[in-house]
Design a protein around this motif. Structure first.
Motif, PDB file in Angstrom:
ATOM      1  N   LYS A   2       0.835  -1.196   0.000  1.00 30.26           N
ATOM      2  CA  LYS A   2       0.000   0.000   0.000  1.00 30.26           C
ATOM      3  C   LYS A   2       0.871   1.247   0.000  1.00 30.26           C
ATOM      4  CE  LYS A   2      -4.098  -1.931   2.239  1.00 30.26           C
ATOM      5  NZ  LYS A   2      -5.091  -1.755   3.296  1.00 30.26           N
ATOM      6  N   SER A   3       0.340   2.327  -0.538  1.00 32.08           N
ATOM      7  CA  SER A   3       1.056   3.603  -0.542  1.00 32.08           C
ATOM      8  C   SER A   3       0.453   4.524   0.503  1.00 32.08           C
ATOM      9  CB  SER A   3       0.980   4.253  -1.932  1.00 32.08           C
ATOM     10  OG  SER A   3      -0.371   4.496  -2.297  1.00 32.08           O
ATOM     11  N   PHE A   4       1.309   5.299   1.149  1.00 27.90           N
ATOM     12  CA  PHE A   4       0.892   6.216   2.210  1.00 27.90           C
ATOM     13  C   PHE A   4       1.592   7.558   2.003  1.00 27.90           C
ATOM     14  CE2 PHE A   4       0.508   1.965   3.882  1.00 27.90           C
ATOM     15  CZ  PHE A   4      -0.678   1.981   4.603  1.00 27.90           C
ATOM     16  N   ARG A   5       0.955   8.582   2.509  1.00 32.53           N
ATOM     17  CA  ARG A   5       1.534   9.926   2.411  1.00 32.53           C
ATOM     18  C   ARG A   5       2.523  10.136   3.554  1.00 32.53           C
ATOM     19  NH1 ARG A   5      -1.875  15.607   1.966  1.00 32.53           N
ATOM     20  NH2 ARG A   5      -0.049  16.985   1.702  1.00 32.53           N
ATOM     21  N   LYS A   6       3.717  10.532   3.209  1.00 27.81           N
ATOM     22  CA  LYS A   6       4.765  10.749   4.205  1.00 27.81           C
ATOM     23  C   LYS A   6       4.612  12.125   4.847  1.00 27.81           C
ATOM     24  CE  LYS A   6       9.802  10.470   4.708  1.00 27.81           C
ATOM     25  NZ  LYS A   6      11.078  10.198   3.986  1.00 27.81           N
ATOM     26  N   PRO A   7       4.656  12.207   6.193  1.00 27.54           N
ATOM     27  CA  PRO A   7       4.541  13.516   6.869  1.00 27.54           C
ATOM     28  C   PRO A   7       5.709  14.440   6.510  1.00 27.54           C
ATOM     29  CG  PRO A   7       4.229  11.691   8.407  1.00 27.54           C
ATOM     30  CD  PRO A   7       4.746  11.097   7.141  1.00 27.54           C
ATOM     31  N   ARG A   8       5.484  15.733   6.595  1.00 27.91           N
ATOM     32  CA  ARG A   8       6.551  16.699   6.336  1.00 27.91           C
ATOM     33  C   ARG A   8       7.415  16.904   7.569  1.00 27.91           C
ATOM     34  NH1 ARG A   8       4.174  22.043   3.786  1.00 27.91           N
ATOM     35  NH2 ARG A   8       6.429  22.447   3.665  1.00 27.91           N
ATOM     36  N   GLY A 120       1.043   1.480  26.776  1.00 30.99           N
ATOM     37  CA  GLY A 120      -0.180   1.403  26.001  1.00 30.99           C
ATOM     38  C   GLY A 120      -0.053   0.450  24.835  1.00 30.99           C
ATOM     39  N   ASP A 121      -1.184   0.225  24.162  1.00 27.95           N
ATOM     40  CA  ASP A 121      -1.222  -0.627  22.976  1.00 27.95           C
ATOM     41  C   ASP A 121      -0.923   0.208  21.739  1.00 27.95           C
ATOM     42  OD1 ASP A 121      -2.047  -3.408  23.704  1.00 27.95           O
ATOM     43  OD2 ASP A 121      -3.693  -2.328  24.666  1.00 27.95           O
ATOM     44  N   ALA A 122       0.152  -0.164  21.056  1.00 26.79           N
ATOM     45  CA  ALA A 122       0.558   0.592  19.872  1.00 26.79           C
ATOM     46  C   ALA A 122      -0.025  -0.040  18.614  1.00 26.79           C
ATOM     47  CB  ALA A 122       2.075   0.645  19.782  1.00 26.79           C
ATOM     48  N   ARG A 123      -0.364   0.805  17.652  1.00 23.23           N
ATOM     49  CA  ARG A 123      -0.845   0.327  16.354  1.00 23.23           C
ATOM     50  C   ARG A 123      -0.190   1.158  15.264  1.00 23.23           C
ATOM     51  NH1 ARG A 123      -4.755   1.446  12.613  1.00 23.23           N
ATOM     52  NH2 ARG A 123      -5.431   3.275  13.806  1.00 23.23           N
ATOM     53  N   VAL A 124       0.404   0.471  14.301  1.00 27.53           N
ATOM     54  CA  VAL A 124       1.055   1.155  13.181  1.00 27.53           C
ATOM     55  C   VAL A 124      -0.014   1.488  12.142  1.00 27.53           C
ATOM     56  CG1 VAL A 124       2.820   0.990  11.397  1.00 27.53           C
ATOM     57  CG2 VAL A 124       3.169  -0.155  13.597  1.00 27.53           C
ATOM     58  N   SER A 125      -0.198   2.770  11.886  1.00 27.00           N
ATOM     59  CA  SER A 125      -1.232   3.185  10.931  1.00 27.00           C
ATOM     60  C   SER A 125      -0.663   3.570   9.574  1.00 27.00           C
ATOM     61  CB  SER A 125      -2.045   4.350  11.507  1.00 27.00           C
ATOM     62  OG  SER A 125      -1.197   5.410  11.906  1.00 27.00           O
ATOM     63  N   SER A 126       0.643   3.797   9.513  1.00 19.97           N
ATOM     64  CA  SER A 126       1.327   4.050   8.251  1.00 19.97           C
ATOM     65  C   SER A 126       2.808   3.780   8.480  1.00 19.97           C
ATOM     66  CB  SER A 126       1.107   5.500   7.784  1.00 19.97           C
ATOM     67  OG  SER A 126       2.070   6.366   8.354  1.00 19.97           O
ATOM     68  N   PRO A 127       3.630   3.765   7.444  1.00 18.53           N
ATOM     69  CA  PRO A 127       5.064   3.535   7.650  1.00 18.53           C
ATOM     70  C   PRO A 127       5.749   4.604   8.492  1.00 18.53           C
ATOM     71  CG  PRO A 127       4.472   3.124   5.361  1.00 18.53           C
ATOM     72  CD  PRO A 127       3.282   3.757   6.019  1.00 18.53           C
TER      73      PRO A 127
END
Length: 486
Positions: A2-8, A120-127
């Motif tokens: 999948k492709s994701f938008r990289k933060p600035r 806490g419980d961590a979840r990866v939502s994007s790279p």
């Protein structure tokens, strides 16, 4: 993928998920490099190794070993030695040792090192994004170090049994009169012997044809003989079919090649392997590739299919050892910070491990079985511990050192050690393999007499002695006769 938008912009240089051996080492390295480091742990800092694995198991093994020495006291000329097991006190000592070591892995220590520790419980939502406690954290890199957990098989009736795993074993406060251990790997073997030493009547069952199936057959035979000598009932080649309860208590029915057995027990320990913790991390939404073993797929730089996400330790495999988790964490942390310019690659040529039974079993590199399966040519050099002075003095003159070398050369392909303190002796061979040193270098080292480490030198000497230039011996004999004027 999948492709994701990289933060600035980013809140951190690296977010590490998991506060076990791999995660803690990664955090130390990243924070030591002055990178913005966030560590997320959902349960206890220190992970399995501190809380349910290495530390408590070796502490329990020590109590069992002391009891075994009391039973052997007459071998050493000591009469009247006796002792009784206060199992609750044994388990209290286990917890006290954990408490002593706990500060090394604590939130306070890592906060002082500059790590932002979050529970806490961590979840990866994007790279580049991790969600925890309703907070979204942007990061240049993510390191998955979520570890693993005991594998619980689907066996009919198991839900009716108050079974134990390596996670829940430590809540026991009464010594089981009858302990059933399902599994013949390192955890199963260590715990079977520990509970036997402490006074439980132990039966050990495994589907494989022998316990310690990853080692050569002679290793398994040596340990099995010791177990049976100590009263452990070892049943290999049996598949657990069902658990049930009758008038005599809990029972397990197992099926072998041509027979069935029913084993009664008060407590059963399931030790058939471990499973990587990949669920609940958001990896499914990323279509993160996994291996056939269920671990996160990584390359030798510990990098996943997503260049900014790394994994190390049990969640990455293939080695489920604390020291390998730490080893992988070094590469994961350095590469996560510097991967844009260059990457370091992990090398698994000299991976050591040990099973802390009595006798101990330690290995690095190839076994004979593995060498044959892989078509690797080798020569074998062997030194038996019953020739070692210190082992004789200790009353532990059993076991052997077996070294595999390249034919005609002293380059080491693998070493197996069975015997007293094998886990300590293997270190010299690990050093040699890591830095490309051969047996001639070990033979040239002065070892203190009398020590167990002399066995390493004698093994190296055995290789050299087997290759003496015997064809020149007659000429040498004639030369020395001439020197004597004869």
């Amino acid at each position: 993928m999948k492709s994701f938008r990289k933060p600035r912009k980013f809140n951190a240089n690296v977010v590490i998920i998991g506060g076990g051996s791999a995660g803690l080492v990664a955090a130390i390295i990243a924070s030591g490099a002055k990178a913005g480091t966030i560590l997320i742990e959902k349960h206890k800092m220190g992970g399995d190794c501190l809380n349910t694995g290495c530390v408590p198991s070796k502490t329990l093994l020590r109590s069992g070993r002391i009891m075994s020495y009391l039973r052997r006291a007459r071998e050493y000329g000591i009469n009247g030695a006796a002792g009784s097991v206060d199992f609750a006190a044994v388990m209290d000592r286990v917890q006290s040792v954990i408490k002593i070591i706990e500060p090394h892995d604590s939130v306070e220590r890592f906060s002082d090192l500059g790590v932002d520790c979050i529970s806490g419980d961590a979840r990866v939502s994007s790279p580049w994004t991790v969600e925890v406690n309703g907070r979204s954290i942007s990061t240049r890199a993510i390191i998955l170090a979520s570890g693993g957990r005991p594998l619980v098989p689907q066996i009919p009736g198991l839900e009716q049994v108050d079974y134990l795993t390596s996670d829940t074993l430590w809540s026991l406060r009464e010594l089981p009169k009858r302990m059933l251990v399902v599994g013949g790997g390192p955890i199963g073997c260590e715990m079977a012997q520990a509970f036997s030493h402490l006074g439980s009547k132990v039966a050990q069952v495994d589907l494989a044809s022998r316990i310690m199936p990853r080692e050569d057959s002679e290793v398994s035979e040596t340990v099995t003989a010791k177990f049976r000598e100590q009263g452990i009932k070892v049943l290999t080649g049996y598949r657990p079919m069902r658990f049930f309860k009758d008038d005599s208590g809990y029972m397990m029915e197992a099926e072998g090649f041509n027979a069935k057995v029913c084993l009664g027990f008060d407590k059963v320990l399931l030790a058939i392997g471990r499973k990587a913790n990949v669920e609940g991390l958001g990896l499914e939404a990323l279509d993160m590739p996994l291996t056939s073993q269920g671990t996160v797929q990584v390359n030798h730089a510990m990098q996943t299919a997503y260049p900014s996400i790394y994994a190390c330790g049990d969640v990455a495999g293939p080695y489920q050892f604390t020291h390998m988790a730490s080893y992988q964490a070094f590469f994961a942390s350095i590469n996560s910070l510097m991967g844009s310019w260059w990457r370091l690659k992990a090398n698994y040529r000299a991976v050591p491990w040990a099973t802390f039974t009595d006798p101990e079993v330690a290995r690095v590199g190839l076994s004979e079985t593995e060498a044959r399966e892989q078509g690797v040519a080798f020569e074998v050099t062997r030194f038996d511990m019953n020739h070692l002075d210190r082992a004789l003095a200790e009353g532990e003159a059993h076991g052997f050192i077996k070294v595999l070398t390249v034919p005609g050369r002293d380059r080491i392909l693998g070493v197996t050690i069975v015997g007293h303190h094998a886990s300590e002796l293997i270190g010299e061979f690990v050093l040699a393999m890591t830095h490309g040193l051969g047996l001639k270098k070990i033979a040239a080292v002065t070892h203190i007499y009398p020590t167990l480490s002399e066995a390493n030198k004698f093994a190296a000497n055995a290789w050299r002695n087997a290759r003496l230039p015997e064809k020149y011996f007659p000429l040498m004999e004639r030369f020395f006769r001439w020197q004597r004027g004869q």
